[in-house]
Motif scaffolding. Structure first.
Motif, PDB file in Angstrom:
ATOM      1  N   GLN A 163     -90.282  50.750  -5.759  1.00 47.09           N
ATOM      2  CA  GLN A 163     -89.214  49.764  -5.959  1.00 47.09           C
ATOM      3  C   GLN A 163     -88.581  49.889  -7.345  1.00 47.09           C
ATOM      4  OE1 GLN A 163     -91.149  45.998  -5.007  1.00 47.09           O
ATOM      5  NE2 GLN A 163     -90.712  46.269  -2.839  1.00 47.09           N
ATOM      6  N   ASP A 164     -88.360  51.149  -7.737  1.00 45.48           N
ATOM      7  CA  ASP A 164     -87.750  51.446  -9.031  1.00 45.48           C
ATOM      8  C   ASP A 164     -86.270  51.721  -8.814  1.00 45.48           C
ATOM      9  OD1 ASP A 164     -86.958  52.434 -11.500  1.00 45.48           O
ATOM     10  OD2 ASP A 164     -88.849  53.487 -11.859  1.00 45.48           O
ATOM     11  N   GLY A 165     -85.468  50.650  -8.768  1.00 42.04           N
ATOM     12  CA  GLY A 165     -84.056  50.767  -8.457  1.00 42.04           C
ATOM     13  C   GLY A 165     -83.266  51.673  -9.376  1.00 42.04           C
ATOM     14  N   PRO A 166     -83.376  51.522 -10.693  1.00 42.12           N
ATOM     15  CA  PRO A 166     -82.580  52.375 -11.584  1.00 42.12           C
ATOM     16  C   PRO A 166     -82.861  53.865 -11.403  1.00 42.12           C
ATOM     17  CG  PRO A 166     -83.373  50.451 -12.770  1.00 42.12           C
ATOM     18  CD  PRO A 166     -84.046  50.428 -11.435  1.00 42.12           C
ATOM     19  N   ARG A 167     -84.131  54.225 -11.286  1.00 42.99           N
ATOM     20  CA  ARG A 167     -84.439  55.650 -11.103  1.00 42.99           C
ATOM     21  C   ARG A 167     -84.028  56.129  -9.709  1.00 42.99           C
ATOM     22  NH1 ARG A 167     -90.531  56.386 -12.687  1.00 42.99           N
ATOM     23  NH2 ARG A 167     -90.078  58.566 -13.167  1.00 42.99           N
TER      24      ARG A 167
ATOM     25  N   ARG B 288     -77.558  54.362  -1.626  1.00 42.47           N
ATOM     26  CA  ARG B 288     -77.186  54.028  -3.007  1.00 42.47           C
ATOM     27  C   ARG B 288     -76.467  52.681  -3.055  1.00 42.47           C
ATOM     28  NH1 ARG B 288     -73.394  57.830  -6.797  1.00 42.47           N
ATOM     29  NH2 ARG B 288     -71.783  56.933  -5.452  1.00 42.47           N
ATOM     30  N   GLY B 289     -75.600  52.422  -2.072  1.00 40.43           N
ATOM     31  CA  GLY B 289     -74.914  51.139  -2.041  1.00 40.43           C
ATOM     32  C   GLY B 289     -75.884  49.977  -1.900  1.00 40.43           C
ATOM     33  N   LEU B 290     -76.853  50.102  -1.020  1.00 47.04           N
ATOM     34  CA  LEU B 290     -77.826  49.036  -0.836  1.00 47.04           C
ATOM     35  C   LEU B 290     -78.682  48.854  -2.085  1.00 47.04           C
ATOM     36  CD1 LEU B 290     -78.907  49.826   2.842  1.00 47.04           C
ATOM     37  CD2 LEU B 290     -77.440  47.951   2.054  1.00 47.04           C
ATOM     38  N   THR B 291     -78.995  49.953  -2.762  1.00 43.39           N
ATOM     39  CA  THR B 291     -79.773  49.845  -4.003  1.00 43.39           C
ATOM     40  C   THR B 291     -78.949  49.190  -5.101  1.00 43.39           C
ATOM     41  OG1 THR B 291     -80.952  51.870  -3.365  1.00 43.39           O
ATOM     42  CG2 THR B 291     -81.216  51.116  -5.634  1.00 43.39           C
ATOM     43  N   HIS B 292     -77.683  49.556  -5.201  1.00 43.51           N
ATOM     44  CA  HIS B 292     -76.798  48.884  -6.162  1.00 43.51           C
ATOM     45  C   HIS B 292     -76.757  47.379  -5.881  1.00 43.51           C
ATOM     46  CE1 HIS B 292     -75.100  51.880  -8.774  1.00 43.51           C
ATOM     47  NE2 HIS B 292     -74.637  52.625  -7.798  1.00 43.51           N
ATOM     48  N   ALA B 293     -76.689  47.006  -4.603  1.00 46.31           N
ATOM     49  CA  ALA B 293     -76.657  45.586  -4.251  1.00 46.31           C
ATOM     50  C   ALA B 293     -77.930  44.885  -4.710  1.00 46.31           C
ATOM     51  CB  ALA B 293     -76.468  45.431  -2.742  1.00 46.31           C
ATOM     52  N   GLU B 294     -79.072  45.538  -4.514  1.00 45.69           N
ATOM     53  CA  GLU B 294     -80.342  44.946  -4.943  1.00 45.69           C
ATOM     54  C   GLU B 294     -80.390  44.785  -6.456  1.00 45.69           C
ATOM     55  OE1 GLU B 294     -83.211  47.629  -3.427  1.00 45.69           O
ATOM     56  OE2 GLU B 294     -82.988  46.984  -1.332  1.00 45.69           O
ATOM     57  N   GLN B 295     -79.703  45.671  -7.171  1.00 46.83           N
ATOM     58  CA  GLN B 295     -79.687  45.614  -8.631  1.00 46.83           C
ATOM     59  C   GLN B 295     -78.599  44.689  -9.169  1.00 46.83           C
ATOM     60  OE1 GLN B 295     -82.049  47.391 -10.661  1.00 46.83           O
ATOM     61  NE2 GLN B 295     -82.944  47.418  -8.609  1.00 46.83           N
ATOM     62  N   GLY B 296     -77.823  44.082  -8.285  1.00 53.60           N
ATOM     63  CA  GLY B 296     -76.755  43.185  -8.716  1.00 53.60           C
ATOM     64  C   GLY B 296     -75.471  43.875  -9.088  1.00 53.60           C
ATOM     65  N   HIS B 297     -75.330  45.147  -8.737  1.00 54.40           N
ATOM     66  CA  HIS B 297     -74.111  45.909  -9.050  1.00 54.40           C
ATOM     67  C   HIS B 297     -73.156  45.782  -7.860  1.00 54.40           C
ATOM     68  CE1 HIS B 297     -77.265  48.623 -11.239  1.00 54.40           C
ATOM     69  NE2 HIS B 297     -77.060  47.480 -11.883  1.00 54.40           N
ATOM     70  N   THR B 298     -72.541  44.634  -7.724  1.00 51.43           N
ATOM     71  CA  THR B 298     -71.808  44.328  -6.506  1.00 51.43           C
ATOM     72  C   THR B 298     -70.623  45.259  -6.270  1.00 51.43           C
ATOM     73  OG1 THR B 298     -72.444  42.016  -6.807  1.00 51.43           O
ATOM     74  CG2 THR B 298     -70.730  42.475  -5.202  1.00 51.43           C
ATOM     75  N   ALA B 299     -69.828  45.515  -7.277  1.00 50.86           N
ATOM     76  CA  ALA B 299     -68.651  46.367  -7.101  1.00 50.86           C
ATOM     77  C   ALA B 299     -69.049  47.773  -6.675  1.00 50.86           C
ATOM     78  CB  ALA B 299     -67.837  46.411  -8.389  1.00 50.86           C
ATOM     79  N   ALA B 300     -70.066  48.334  -7.333  1.00 53.50           N
ATOM     80  CA  ALA B 300     -70.525  49.671  -6.974  1.00 53.50           C
ATOM     81  C   ALA B 300     -71.106  49.684  -5.568  1.00 53.50           C
ATOM     82  CB  ALA B 300     -71.569  50.153  -7.983  1.00 53.50           C
TER      83      ALA B 300
END
Length: 302
Positions: free
Chosen positions: A230-234, A256-268
């Protein structure tokens, strides 16, 4: 980051005659992109080494290539000029597995260092695919006709000899018989329903893997490790490279889109998921992904 001696994309910027020289230094991702753009053959060793930049930003890839060149030179000095292909193969295996002691990291198989060639050279431990890349580079240096094989569940090497081909396990250097290969393949075939009337000839699983496919397999190994931890950034860093390597691998855009969403990077996240929906029109999960996009847009007040 140490600037390699021949880094793709390393360009001199225009300057006024009175200004000092300045250079545009590519990011690690730009460096990787420059290596893998275009058609085969790709510089497999260099591109595979560059994967480690995410965890080792100061890695000097050119120094690593030089270290491998030195190993090649040591190996060549051992061989008589008239050595047969079989003699060269035996000398390489003795040098790589015996003298240098390369092998699998059985105590910590899921350590990311097993996929990073700089760490593998240091520890002499790695995954089958990372060991194979180093072995193949040495094989090429002594004139062996060798290729990586993307065998299900375990990367292999095959060597073409005058009297036939030898298939080798890069963890041990041991050659594998047809019966051993069939035994290794059987569990995969059963899970895929490829048994009985649907048997696939063994030879189809022993095709030479292109460099792009080898790099993708390396990256997907890392992808699964980061996802399990569960290492989103890596995970995003690995997915960045997978998408550069294979822009039409639509599932990587989705992940990648779903991981960005989990990290709060909504636009990406929205941008990646919409790219997935546009490219993978017939995928079974498009409605679920479209619903996720709608949720993200609502969260942004759109």
């Amino acid at each position: 980051m140490t600037l390699p001696g021949r880094w793709p994309g390393f360009t001199r910027l225009p300057r006024h005659p009175s200004m000092p020289l300045s250079y545009s230094v590519p990011t690690p991702l730009e460096y990787f992109a420059a290596l893998v753009q275009g058609d085969e053959p790709l510089p497999l060793l260099e591109a595979a080494a560059a994967i480690a930049h995410d965890d080792y930003p100061e890695l000097d890839v050119q120094q690593l290539l030089g270290d491998v060149d030195q190993l090649q030179a040591r190996l060549r000095r051992r061989l008589p000029t008239d050595a047969s292909s079989l003699q060269r193969l035996r000398s390489l295996n003795q040098f790589f597995f015996g003298d240098l002691g390369f092998g699998g990291n059985l105590n910590n198989y899921y350590d990311t260092d097993n996929s990073y060639l700089n760490a593998v050279l240091r520890t002499r431990r790695g995954l089958p695919i990372s060991l194979a890349i180093l072995w193949l580079e040495l094989a090429q240096g002594i004139g062996l006709k060798a290729h990586g094989v993307s065998f299900p569940g375990h990367f292999l090497i095959k060597v073409l000899l005058p009297k036939g081909q030898v298939v080798i396990d890069p963890l041990t250097g041991q050659s594998l018989s047809r019966e051993e290969l069939s035994e290794r393949l059987e569990p995969f075939q059963r899970t895929q329903g490829l048994v009985g009337d649907y048997d696939v000839p063994l030879g189809l699983y022993l095709q030479a893997a292109p460099a792009r496919d080898i790099l993708a397999r390396m990256l997907r190994n890392l992808k699964e490790i980061h996802r399990a931890q569960q290492d989103g950034p890596r995970l995003i860093g690995v997915l960045d490279r997978l998408i550069i390597l294979s822009p039409d691998a639509w599932a990587e855009w989705r992940d990648r889109g779903l991981t960005h969403a989990e990290q709060g990077h909504t636009a990406a996240a929205v941008a990646d998921l919409e790219t997935y929906l546009a490219g993978a029109e017939d995928a079974p999960d498009t409605e679920a992904v479209a619903q996720r996009v709608r949720q993200l847009r609502l969260a942004r007040g759109e």
